[in-house]
Enzyme design. Structure first.
Site: not given
Lengths: 230, 80
Positions: A86, A203, A205
């Protein structure tokens, strides 16, 4: 494997990345303040999401001149693994470690939702745990994810098989309807020519453990670990 | 010494903000508006001795930080 998570003023996914690396994948992780000037001992450096320097001027434009970025550039040139997520992707393009630029979303709105991504290249160190053509659902959360580069650059990315993820429909069709932000060629993630630097808007994660509702992002971290251990 | 820096999007780069503003103007009955491109305007105050030397440095500022030359052009005006 030891991960360095770079913390810029305004980073806000640094803790998420730290948690994923340390607690979900059981690796060593350390925060690296943006004013630090050493990346000694790290095997992989993560530039996390957020709003470094409030996105002033352009996203990533000021963070790219943080002292640690000299080290990140040197680390990347030596073949060290660098993952920009990002805002991290935006910083890597501003720093010239990846081509192109992330512009304002074509719909002008901040978009926060899961996006379907087609794995275009499953042979990079960041994507080898996936299968080519596989569709994964990973959250996006950005106002400036509209990837732009000139025709020559897009062709170079296509020809070099450097587009790792594209926004797609759930069945893997890469269409404009499946493109959330206007990105050229539906680009969601790319690697540099040497293949050791990846930038992606989604993302991973945030989709790395069942509690989060999806483990589709785990593959990015599993790929990195797999590459390191073999 | 003062300088003005104008940063504008290159031709061919889509400007969704400009398009939205154009749509608003059109809907406000300013039907003559055919296109809007939004850019940035910056004013800099400088401690500089020579105009020529400073122009060179301003160019460097634009190339390195103030503009992203992948998508943007810049123009510099130096006053006084």
């Amino acid at each position: 494997m030891k991960f360095g998570i770079i913390v810029f003023p305004g980073s806000n996914c640094d803790h998420d990345c730290y948690h994923a690396v340390k607690h979900v994948f059981g690796q060593d992780a350390e925060y690296v303040w943006h004013k630090d000037t050493s990346l000694k001992g790290f095997d992989c450096v993560v530039l996390p999401g957020g709003f470094s320097y409030g996105d002033y001027l352009r996203t990533g434009a000021i963070a790219r001149f943080s002292p640690v970025m000299n080290e990140v550039t040197a680390f990347a040139k030596k073949g060290g693994l660098v993952l920009g997520i990002c805002n991290g992707f935006q910083i890597l393009t501003e720093a010239g470690l990846l081509p192109g630029v992330l512009m304002r979303n074509s719909g002008l709105k901040f978009i926060c939702r899961h996006a379907d991504l087609k794995v275009e290249n499953a042979s990079t160190v960041f994507s080898s745990s996936y299968k080519k053509g596989q569709v994964v659902s990973i959250p996006i959360a950005h106002a400036d994810g509209n990837y732009f580069a000139d025709d020559t650059t897009i062709k170079r990315l296509e020809d070099g098989d450097r587009i790792v993820f594209r926004y797609s429909a759930p069945d893997g069709q890469v269409t404009m309807d499946a493109n959330p932000n206007g990105a050229r060629a539906n680009i969601a993630g790319i690697v540099n020519e040497a293949g050791n630097v990846m930038g992606m808007m989604p993302h991973p994660e945030r989709a790395s453990e069942a509690e989060l509702g999806s483990t589709d992002g785990s593959g990015v971290f599993e790929s990195i670990l797999k590459g390191f251990l073999t | 010494m003062k300088a003005k820096v104008y940063v504008t999007l290159k031709k061919g780069v889509l400007d969704p903000q400009g398009k939205a503003v154009m749509g608003a103007l059109n809907s406000m009955s300013f039907a003559e508006v055919k296109d809007v491109r939004i850019g940035k305007f910056m004013e800099l105050e400088l401690n500089a001795a020579s105009k020529d030397e400073e122009e060179k440095r301003l160019r460097e500022m634009c190339e390195r930080l103030l503009a992203n030359t992948v998508i943007e052009n810049y123009r510099i005006e130096i006053e006084g």
